[in-house]
Scaffold this motif. Structure first.
Motif, PDB file in Angstrom:
ATOM      1  N   LYS A 106       0.804  -1.152   0.100  1.00 28.47           N
ATOM      2  CA  LYS A 106       0.203   0.035  -0.024  1.00 28.47           C
ATOM      3  C   LYS A 106       0.999   1.313  -0.076  1.00 28.47           C
ATOM      4  O   LYS A 106       0.796   1.915   1.144  1.00 28.47           O
ATOM      5  CB  LYS A 106      -0.910   0.120   1.384  1.00 28.47           C
ATOM      6  CG  LYS A 106      -2.017  -1.199   1.194  1.00 28.47           C
ATOM      7  CD  LYS A 106      -2.762  -1.065   2.386  1.00 28.47           C
ATOM      8  CE  LYS A 106      -3.490  -2.574   2.491  1.00 28.47           C
ATOM      9  NZ  LYS A 106      -4.875  -2.116   1.777  1.00 28.47           N
ATOM     10  N   PRO A 107       1.547   1.385  -1.136  1.00 33.00           N
ATOM     11  CA  PRO A 107       2.448   2.798  -1.228  1.00 33.00           C
ATOM     12  C   PRO A 107       1.935   3.972  -0.746  1.00 33.00           C
ATOM     13  O   PRO A 107       2.457   4.971  -0.603  1.00 33.00           O
ATOM     14  CB  PRO A 107       2.885   2.604  -2.440  1.00 33.00           C
ATOM     15  CG  PRO A 107       2.359   1.713  -3.243  1.00 33.00           C
ATOM     16  CD  PRO A 107       1.522   0.746  -2.442  1.00 33.00           C
ATOM     17  N   ALA A 108       0.628   4.102  -1.230  1.00 35.97           N
ATOM     18  CA  ALA A 108      -0.226   5.363  -0.684  1.00 35.97           C
ATOM     19  C   ALA A 108      -0.207   5.674   0.491  1.00 35.97           C
ATOM     20  O   ALA A 108      -0.407   6.967   0.984  1.00 35.97           O
ATOM     21  CB  ALA A 108      -1.795   5.281  -1.260  1.00 35.97           C
ATOM     22  N   LEU A 109       0.249   4.788   1.499  1.00 31.19           N
ATOM     23  CA  LEU A 109       0.261   5.107   2.982  1.00 31.19           C
ATOM     24  C   LEU A 109       1.747   5.744   3.443  1.00 31.19           C
ATOM     25  O   LEU A 109       2.011   6.049   4.375  1.00 31.19           O
ATOM     26  CB  LEU A 109       0.026   3.791   3.738  1.00 31.19           C
ATOM     27  CG  LEU A 109      -1.509   3.247   3.448  1.00 31.19           C
ATOM     28  CD1 LEU A 109      -1.499   1.820   4.246  1.00 31.19           C
ATOM     29  CD2 LEU A 109      -2.562   4.149   3.860  1.00 31.19           C
ATOM     30  N   ILE A 110       2.667   5.754   2.413  1.00 27.29           N
ATOM     31  CA  ILE A 110       3.985   6.107   2.755  1.00 27.29           C
ATOM     32  C   ILE A 110       4.063   7.546   3.470  1.00 27.29           C
ATOM     33  O   ILE A 110       4.580   7.577   4.521  1.00 27.29           O
ATOM     34  CB  ILE A 110       4.972   6.303   1.603  1.00 27.29           C
ATOM     35  CG1 ILE A 110       5.073   4.764   1.180  1.00 27.29           C
ATOM     36  CG2 ILE A 110       6.228   7.015   2.056  1.00 27.29           C
ATOM     37  CD1 ILE A 110       6.066   4.459  -0.135  1.00 27.29           C
ATOM     38  N   PRO A 111       3.324   8.542   3.091  1.00 29.64           N
ATOM     39  CA  PRO A 111       3.202   9.996   3.788  1.00 29.64           C
ATOM     40  C   PRO A 111       2.934   9.702   5.280  1.00 29.64           C
ATOM     41  O   PRO A 111       3.541  10.184   6.223  1.00 29.64           O
ATOM     42  CB  PRO A 111       2.447  10.661   3.010  1.00 29.64           C
ATOM     43  CG  PRO A 111       2.231  10.026   1.665  1.00 29.64           C
ATOM     44  CD  PRO A 111       2.689   8.591   1.932  1.00 29.64           C
ATOM     45  N   THR A 112       1.959   8.877   5.549  1.00 30.18           N
ATOM     46  CA  THR A 112       1.264   8.661   7.081  1.00 30.18           C
ATOM     47  C   THR A 112       2.413   7.948   7.801  1.00 30.18           C
ATOM     48  O   THR A 112       2.542   8.383   8.883  1.00 30.18           O
ATOM     49  CB  THR A 112       0.109   8.003   6.899  1.00 30.18           C
ATOM     50  OG1 THR A 112      -0.945   8.535   6.088  1.00 30.18           O
ATOM     51  CG2 THR A 112      -0.470   7.967   8.465  1.00 30.18           C
ATOM     52  N   ILE A 113       2.960   6.984   7.131  1.00 31.14           N
ATOM     53  CA  ILE A 113       4.050   6.045   7.900  1.00 31.14           C
ATOM     54  C   ILE A 113       5.201   7.249   7.995  1.00 31.14           C
ATOM     55  O   ILE A 113       5.729   6.814   9.189  1.00 31.14           O
ATOM     56  CB  ILE A 113       4.337   4.810   6.938  1.00 31.14           C
ATOM     57  CG1 ILE A 113       3.106   4.056   6.841  1.00 31.14           C
ATOM     58  CG2 ILE A 113       5.513   4.427   7.546  1.00 31.14           C
ATOM     59  CD1 ILE A 113       3.351   2.775   5.830  1.00 31.14           C
ATOM     60  N   GLN A 114       5.623   7.798   7.041  1.00 36.05           N
ATOM     61  CA  GLN A 114       6.769   8.643   7.377  1.00 36.05           C
ATOM     62  C   GLN A 114       6.472   9.713   8.354  1.00 36.05           C
ATOM     63  O   GLN A 114       7.433   9.929   9.233  1.00 36.05           O
ATOM     64  CB  GLN A 114       7.071   9.498   5.958  1.00 36.05           C
ATOM     65  CG  GLN A 114       7.551   8.534   4.819  1.00 36.05           C
ATOM     66  CD  GLN A 114       9.128   8.108   4.949  1.00 36.05           C
ATOM     67  OE1 GLN A 114       9.681   8.025   6.050  1.00 36.05           O
ATOM     68  NE2 GLN A 114       9.840   7.856   3.773  1.00 36.05           N
ATOM     69  N   ALA A 115       5.270  10.292   8.626  1.00 33.82           N
ATOM     70  CA  ALA A 115       5.064  11.317   9.508  1.00 33.82           C
ATOM     71  C   ALA A 115       5.017  10.481  10.743  1.00 33.82           C
ATOM     72  O   ALA A 115       5.625  11.103  11.525  1.00 33.82           O
ATOM     73  CB  ALA A 115       3.522  11.723   9.040  1.00 33.82           C
ATOM     74  N   LYS A 116       4.544   9.314  10.920  1.00 37.02           N
ATOM     75  CA  LYS A 116       4.633   8.743  12.281  1.00 37.02           C
ATOM     76  C   LYS A 116       6.053   8.377  12.683  1.00 37.02           C
ATOM     77  O   LYS A 116       6.513   8.777  13.898  1.00 37.02           O
ATOM     78  CB  LYS A 116       3.803   7.221  12.101  1.00 37.02           C
ATOM     79  CG  LYS A 116       4.087   6.469  13.314  1.00 37.02           C
ATOM     80  CD  LYS A 116       3.466   7.341  14.739  1.00 37.02           C
ATOM     81  CE  LYS A 116       3.244   6.289  15.729  1.00 37.02           C
ATOM     82  NZ  LYS A 116       2.395   7.150  16.927  1.00 37.02           N
ATOM     83  N   LEU A 117       6.925   8.240  11.661  1.00 36.16           N
ATOM     84  CA  LEU A 117       8.234   7.766  12.022  1.00 36.16           C
ATOM     85  C   LEU A 117       8.955   8.939  12.568  1.00 36.16           C
ATOM     86  O   LEU A 117       9.704   9.179  13.414  1.00 36.16           O
ATOM     87  CB  LEU A 117       8.932   7.195  10.879  1.00 36.16           C
ATOM     88  CG  LEU A 117       8.900   5.843  10.559  1.00 36.16           C
ATOM     89  CD1 LEU A 117       9.323   5.324   9.310  1.00 36.16           C
ATOM     90  CD2 LEU A 117       8.968   4.590  11.733  1.00 36.16           C
ATOM     91  N   ASP A 118       8.725  10.385  11.841  1.00 28.43           N
ATOM     92  CA  ASP A 118       9.254  11.451  12.067  1.00 28.43           C
ATOM     93  C   ASP A 118       8.698  11.970  13.441  1.00 28.43           C
ATOM     94  O   ASP A 118       9.450  12.851  14.155  1.00 28.43           O
ATOM     95  CB  ASP A 118       8.748  12.405  11.121  1.00 28.43           C
ATOM     96  CG  ASP A 118       9.374  12.473   9.825  1.00 28.43           C
ATOM     97  OD1 ASP A 118      10.370  11.619   9.712  1.00 28.43           O
ATOM     98  OD2 ASP A 118       8.910  12.994   8.781  1.00 28.43           O
ATOM     99  N   SER A 119       7.513  11.619  13.996  1.00 22.22           N
ATOM    100  CA  SER A 119       6.795  11.977  15.417  1.00 22.22           C
ATOM    101  C   SER A 119       7.461  11.105  16.416  1.00 22.22           C
ATOM    102  O   SER A 119       6.848  11.489  17.580  1.00 22.22           O
ATOM    103  CB  SER A 119       5.490  12.016  15.277  1.00 22.22           C
ATOM    104  OG  SER A 119       4.967  10.838  15.169  1.00 22.22           O
ATOM    105  N   LEU A 120       7.953  10.042  16.182  1.00 20.57           N
ATOM    106  CA  LEU A 120       8.471   9.162  17.422  1.00 20.57           C
ATOM    107  C   LEU A 120       9.273   9.751  18.349  1.00 20.57           C
ATOM    108  O   LEU A 120      10.291  10.521  17.980  1.00 20.57           O
ATOM    109  CB  LEU A 120       9.029   7.967  16.788  1.00 20.57           C
ATOM    110  CG  LEU A 120       8.284   6.968  16.155  1.00 20.57           C
ATOM    111  CD1 LEU A 120       9.340   5.598  15.528  1.00 20.57           C
ATOM    112  CD2 LEU A 120       7.003   6.599  16.806  1.00 20.57           C
ATOM    113  N   ILE A 121       8.939   9.711  19.534  1.00 20.23           N
ATOM    114  CA  ILE A 121       9.599  10.244  20.709  1.00 20.23           C
ATOM    115  C   ILE A 121      10.237   8.932  21.493  1.00 20.23           C
ATOM    116  O   ILE A 121       9.774   8.114  22.049  1.00 20.23           O
ATOM    117  CB  ILE A 121       8.756  11.106  21.762  1.00 20.23           C
ATOM    118  CG1 ILE A 121       8.136  12.277  20.805  1.00 20.23           C
ATOM    119  CG2 ILE A 121       9.667  11.695  22.807  1.00 20.23           C
ATOM    120  CD1 ILE A 121       7.314  12.681  21.583  1.00 20.23           C
ATOM    121  N   LEU A 122      11.679   9.050  21.266  1.00 15.39           N
ATOM    122  CA  LEU A 122      12.430   7.859  21.901  1.00 15.39           C
ATOM    123  C   LEU A 122      13.114   8.101  23.315  1.00 15.39           C
ATOM    124  O   LEU A 122      13.689   7.321  23.956  1.00 15.39           O
ATOM    125  CB  LEU A 122      13.611   7.537  20.964  1.00 15.39           C
ATOM    126  CG  LEU A 122      13.113   7.314  19.585  1.00 15.39           C
ATOM    127  CD1 LEU A 122      14.436   6.957  18.801  1.00 15.39           C
ATOM    128  CD2 LEU A 122      12.271   6.078  19.378  1.00 15.39           C
TER     129      LEU A 122
END
Length: 145
Positions: A106-122
């Protein structure tokens, strides 16, 4: 295995048996849509008490993304991606490695996945784990294409 048996194995205690069963489910999910007919049935496994169960449930959804014609994953994407905020760092690391299955299906979901990865607080993880998770994220992003 019927749906309930699969569900029970996804949320089972972390044992050799549960892992072996998951490997059977994983192999079958890669080959055919055996378990994708009613993906919504498995959604409660994402919030089970056991971290290993939450991780297996997430991986199950990623593996079945290519068979998800009902768009269950799209409808519950934020719920699925919430596992990346799990308090258990090893679960986060394991789950990150399954994101490429979702992206391929589902490549259309890449922007949402990228945004989630960018927002991760570790910050809540040990520093050594933070570094490993950052490396995992970088490796996974390379597979996004």
């Amino acid at each position: 295995m019927d749906q309930q048996e699969i569900f029970d194995q996804l949320i089972a205690k972390d044992t050799k048996e549960a892992l072996a069963t998951f490997h059977v489910i994983e192999a079958a999910s890669k080959e055919s849509p055996l378990y994708a007919n009613n993906l919504s049935f498995f959604l409660p496994a994402l919030t089970c008490e056991k971290a290993c169960g939450r991780g297996r449930a997430f991986k199950f959804f990623m593996l079945n993304a290519k068979w998800d014609n009902e768009e269950i994953i799209e409808k519950h994407l934020l719920e699925l991606l919430a596992i990346l905020n799990d308090p258990n760092a090893p679960v986060v690391r394991q789950c990150l490695l399954y994101l490429p299955y979702l992206v391929a299906a589902k490549p259309a979901l890449i922007p949402t996945i990228q945004a989630k990865l960018d927002s991760l607080i570790l910050d809540d993880y040990k520093e050594s784990m933070q570094e490993l998770i950052k490396k995992d994220i970088a490796k996974v992003r390379l597979q996004f294409g």
